[in-house]
Motif scaffolding. Structure first.
Motif, PDB file in Angstrom:
ATOM      1  N   LYS A   1       0.848  -1.200   0.000  1.00 50.99           N
ATOM      2  CA  LYS A   1       0.000   0.000   0.000  1.00 50.99           C
ATOM      3  C   LYS A   1       0.879   1.244   0.000  1.00 50.99           C
ATOM      4  O   LYS A   1       1.886   1.315   0.694  1.00 50.99           O
ATOM      5  CB  LYS A   1      -0.926  -0.010   1.215  1.00 50.99           C
ATOM      6  N   GLY A   2       0.456   2.199  -0.783  1.00 49.89           N
ATOM      7  CA  GLY A   2       1.250   3.413  -0.931  1.00 49.89           C
ATOM      8  C   GLY A   2       2.002   3.440  -2.246  1.00 49.89           C
ATOM      9  O   GLY A   2       2.425   4.504  -2.703  1.00 49.89           O
ATOM     10  N   ASN A   3       2.166   2.296  -2.871  1.00 52.95           N
ATOM     11  CA  ASN A   3       2.789   2.243  -4.181  1.00 52.95           C
ATOM     12  C   ASN A   3       1.743   2.625  -5.225  1.00 52.95           C
ATOM     13  O   ASN A   3       0.772   1.900  -5.446  1.00 52.95           O
ATOM     14  CB  ASN A   3       3.331   0.831  -4.458  1.00 52.95           C
ATOM     15  N   LYS A   4       1.946   3.752  -5.856  1.00 46.07           N
ATOM     16  CA  LYS A   4       0.940   4.277  -6.775  1.00 46.07           C
ATOM     17  C   LYS A   4       0.797   3.439  -8.049  1.00 46.07           C
ATOM     18  O   LYS A   4      -0.190   3.579  -8.771  1.00 46.07           O
ATOM     19  CB  LYS A   4       1.270   5.726  -7.128  1.00 46.07           C
ATOM     20  N   ARG A   5       1.762   2.587  -8.343  1.00 44.80           N
ATOM     21  CA  ARG A   5       1.686   1.738  -9.531  1.00 44.80           C
ATOM     22  C   ARG A   5       0.824   0.512  -9.298  1.00 44.80           C
ATOM     23  O   ARG A   5       0.380  -0.132 -10.246  1.00 44.80           O
ATOM     24  CB  ARG A   5       3.088   1.286  -9.950  1.00 44.80           C
ATOM     25  N   LEU A   6       0.583   0.178  -8.039  1.00 42.16           N
ATOM     26  CA  LEU A   6      -0.068  -1.081  -7.710  1.00 42.16           C
ATOM     27  C   LEU A   6      -1.549  -1.071  -8.067  1.00 42.16           C
ATOM     28  O   LEU A   6      -2.287  -0.152  -7.733  1.00 42.16           O
ATOM     29  CB  LEU A   6       0.085  -1.371  -6.210  1.00 42.16           C
ATOM     30  N   ARG A   7      -1.979  -2.127  -8.740  1.00 48.92           N
ATOM     31  CA  ARG A   7      -3.387  -2.358  -9.033  1.00 48.92           C
ATOM     32  C   ARG A   7      -3.718  -3.787  -8.601  1.00 48.92           C
ATOM     33  O   ARG A   7      -2.943  -4.706  -8.832  1.00 48.92           O
ATOM     34  CB  ARG A   7      -3.686  -2.211 -10.530  1.00 48.92           C
ATOM     35  N   ALA A   8      -4.865  -3.960  -7.971  1.00 52.89           N
ATOM     36  CA  ALA A   8      -5.265  -5.298  -7.509  1.00 52.89           C
ATOM     37  C   ALA A   8      -6.698  -5.568  -7.940  1.00 52.89           C
ATOM     38  O   ALA A   8      -7.561  -4.678  -7.902  1.00 52.89           O
ATOM     39  CB  ALA A   8      -5.128  -5.409  -5.988  1.00 52.89           C
ATOM     40  N   TYR A   9      -6.953  -6.818  -8.327  1.00 46.64           N
ATOM     41  CA  TYR A   9      -8.264  -7.199  -8.850  1.00 46.64           C
ATOM     42  C   TYR A   9      -8.694  -8.551  -8.271  1.00 46.64           C
ATOM     43  O   TYR A   9      -7.871  -9.426  -8.019  1.00 46.64           O
ATOM     44  CB  TYR A   9      -8.229  -7.313 -10.381  1.00 46.64           C
ATOM     45  N   LYS A  10      -9.987  -8.694  -8.116  1.00 44.02           N
ATOM     46  CA  LYS A  10     -10.578  -9.988  -7.782  1.00 44.02           C
ATOM     47  C   LYS A  10     -11.248 -10.508  -9.041  1.00 44.02           C
ATOM     48  O   LYS A  10     -11.912  -9.762  -9.758  1.00 44.02           O
ATOM     49  CB  LYS A  10     -11.595  -9.837  -6.648  1.00 44.02           C
ATOM     50  N   VAL A  11     -11.062 -11.808  -9.312  1.00 40.55           N
ATOM     51  CA  VAL A  11     -11.620 -12.372 -10.542  1.00 40.55           C
ATOM     52  C   VAL A  11     -12.190 -13.757 -10.261  1.00 40.55           C
ATOM     53  O   VAL A  11     -11.591 -14.554  -9.534  1.00 40.55           O
ATOM     54  CB  VAL A  11     -10.537 -12.430 -11.658  1.00 40.55           C
ATOM     55  N   ASP A  12     -13.366 -14.021 -10.806  1.00 35.28           N
ATOM     56  CA  ASP A  12     -13.967 -15.359 -10.720  1.00 35.28           C
ATOM     57  C   ASP A  12     -13.450 -16.193 -11.887  1.00 35.28           C
ATOM     58  O   ASP A  12     -13.527 -15.764 -13.041  1.00 35.28           O
ATOM     59  CB  ASP A  12     -15.496 -15.274 -10.806  1.00 35.28           C
ATOM     60  N   VAL A  13     -12.927 -17.360 -11.579  1.00 32.49           N
ATOM     61  CA  VAL A  13     -12.436 -18.247 -12.640  1.00 32.49           C
ATOM     62  C   VAL A  13     -13.009 -19.643 -12.440  1.00 32.49           C
ATOM     63  O   VAL A  13     -13.401 -20.016 -11.338  1.00 32.49           O
ATOM     64  CB  VAL A  13     -10.889 -18.312 -12.660  1.00 32.49           C
ATOM     65  N   MET A  14     -13.053 -20.396 -13.525  1.00 33.46           N
ATOM     66  CA  MET A  14     -13.481 -21.788 -13.465  1.00 33.46           C
ATOM     67  C   MET A  14     -12.263 -22.665 -13.244  1.00 33.46           C
ATOM     68  O   MET A  14     -11.277 -22.569 -13.968  1.00 33.46           O
ATOM     69  CB  MET A  14     -14.194 -22.194 -14.752  1.00 33.46           C
ATOM     70  N   LYS A  15     -12.339 -23.504 -12.230  1.00 32.26           N
ATOM     71  CA  LYS A  15     -11.243 -24.396 -11.882  1.00 32.26           C
ATOM     72  C   LYS A  15     -11.634 -25.807 -12.289  1.00 32.26           C
ATOM     73  O   LYS A  15     -12.518 -26.409 -11.688  1.00 32.26           O
ATOM     74  CB  LYS A  15     -10.986 -24.314 -10.375  1.00 32.26           C
ATOM     75  N   SER A  16     -10.973 -26.333 -13.322  1.00 35.15           N
ATOM     76  CA  SER A  16     -11.362 -27.647 -13.850  1.00 35.15           C
ATOM     77  C   SER A  16     -10.478 -28.774 -13.356  1.00 35.15           C
ATOM     78  O   SER A  16     -10.842 -29.937 -13.424  1.00 35.15           O
ATOM     79  CB  SER A  16     -11.332 -27.629 -15.385  1.00 35.15           C
ATOM     80  N   ILE A  17      -9.265 -28.438 -12.865  1.00 35.58           N
ATOM     81  CA  ILE A  17      -8.346 -29.456 -12.366  1.00 35.58           C
ATOM     82  C   ILE A  17      -8.022 -29.158 -10.922  1.00 35.58           C
ATOM     83  O   ILE A  17      -7.592 -28.065 -10.585  1.00 35.58           O
ATOM     84  CB  ILE A  17      -7.042 -29.508 -13.185  1.00 35.58           C
ATOM     85  N   SER A  18      -8.234 -30.122 -10.061  1.00 38.56           N
ATOM     86  CA  SER A  18      -7.968 -29.962  -8.639  1.00 38.56           C
ATOM     87  C   SER A  18      -7.729 -31.319  -8.020  1.00 38.56           C
ATOM     88  O   SER A  18      -8.250 -32.333  -8.476  1.00 38.56           O
ATOM     89  CB  SER A  18      -9.151 -29.272  -7.942  1.00 38.56           C
ATOM     90  N   ALA A  19      -6.938 -31.349  -6.943  1.00 40.94           N
ATOM     91  CA  ALA A  19      -6.711 -32.605  -6.236  1.00 40.94           C
ATOM     92  C   ALA A  19      -7.987 -33.084  -5.576  1.00 40.94           C
ATOM     93  O   ALA A  19      -8.194 -34.272  -5.360  1.00 40.94           O
ATOM     94  CB  ALA A  19      -5.618 -32.418  -5.179  1.00 40.94           C
TER      95      ALA A  19
END
Length: 331
Positions: free
Chosen positions: A284-302
């Protein structure tokens, strides 16, 4: 895109693969000066590289993975003559396994024999596996068997025993299998011919190793994810593993990278308290930083129960516009 309009795909199934996020990364790439130099220290299935390459965004690529079996596979198939041999051998294995489609027990036995053979071959050749610039018969056999185990094993997972380093994924489903798409893997081979591929800890890879990337660059960081729960931890891809301390080290190096003017960085991870703390709140405080939340489909998992929609974190040093992204307030 090639003339038959088929998307270039990784020849491997890969847990945590980023194929479903390729559209977002492509949208990000459009905002950069291109073509650019591309760095990917955690290559794995390579979905993002193949997508960016196909769209001609990349002028030079530096790719790395710590798993030598994976690097041997890619380096071997990047050679056209060796690739022809891998295709021939893979077709033989495919035919043999598909003949046993109605005999589950015998097919499982065949798989475990192949796994044992692969592990024994690897143990014998591993110290000399990258000695030759042109793939040897040993490289080709290991690459062919690796591809077969990837497609025939449970869910395309890769894991080795911490002490022995032996691949230990159990047999997968007994359905009919296609080990490779010949047209696609030939295009993959062409894509890999111009890259510099290494097998090392990510900390040894430029730009982490003190070498500054040129002014047009994209650094894509897709490490083994911080688990959302104790039961979802499945990061023993290599003997070294990737534990809590490793994530802290990566967090510190990520902070250094995003403070370097002229570096373009994208990092992905699970969306949870720990990843937000290490890769967002810490910066925080770094003006270049961008953060996003994204929904993705997970097809491979243990764990089959954890497949389906999941939330992931995407952090970058520049703004990305895409309908799937929800920007987080970080400054």
């Amino acid at each position: 895109m090639n003339k038959d309009n088929k998307e270039l795909k990784s020849p491997l199934k890969w847990a945590g693969g980023k194929r479903n996020m390729a559209g977002i990364i492509n949208a990000a790439a459009k905002t950069l000066d291109e073509p650019f130099t591309y760095f990917e220290p955690f290559f794995g299935g390579g979905a993002i590289f193949f997508s960016l390459y196909e769209k001609e965004y990349i002028k030079k690529a530096y790719l790395n993975d710590i798993i030598p079996q994976v690097v041997n596979f890619y380096k071997t198939i990047s050679n056209e003559d060796a690739l022809d041999e891998v295709i021939k051998e893979s077709k033989k294995i495919e035919k043999r396994f598909n003949k046993l489609i109605d005999n589950e027990k015998e097919r499982a036995e065949e798989y475990y024999n192949l796994r044992k053979l692969f592990n024994n071959q690897w143990r014998y050749h591993r110290k000399r596996i990258f000695e030759h610039s042109i793939p040897t018969k040993a490289n080709i056999r290991l690459a062919s068997n690796f591809l077969a185990l990837n497609k025939l094993g449970f869910n395309g997972m890769f894991r080795v025993h911490k002490k022995t380093g032996r691949f230990n994924i159990p047999v997968g489903t007994h359905a009919k299998k296609q080990l490779l798409d010949e047209n696609n893997i030939k295009r993959v081979s062409k894509a890999l011919q111009g890259v510099e591929f290494t097998c090392s800890d990510y900390k040894n890879i430029s730009p982490f190793a003190g070498k500054e990337p040129d002014s047009k660059n994209l650094i894509f960081l897709d490490p083994p994810y911080i688990p959302n729960s104790k039961t979802s931890n499945f990061t023993d891809y290599s003997v070294e593993g990737f534990n809590k301390e490793a994530h802290k080290t990566l967090s510190s190096m990520f902070s250094e990278l995003i403070n370097k003017k002229g570096t373009n960085v994208i990092l992905t991870n699970n969306y949870n308290k720990e990843s937000l703390e290490l890769f967002v709140n810490k910066n925080k405080g770094n003006k270049r930083l961008r953060a996003y939340k994204v929904d993705v489909m997970k097809s491979i998992s243990a764990n089959s129960a954890s497949r389906g929609k999941t939330k992931e974190l995407l952090v970058s040093t520049f703004s990305i516009s895409h309908e799937a992204l929800k920007e987080l307030k970080v400054n």
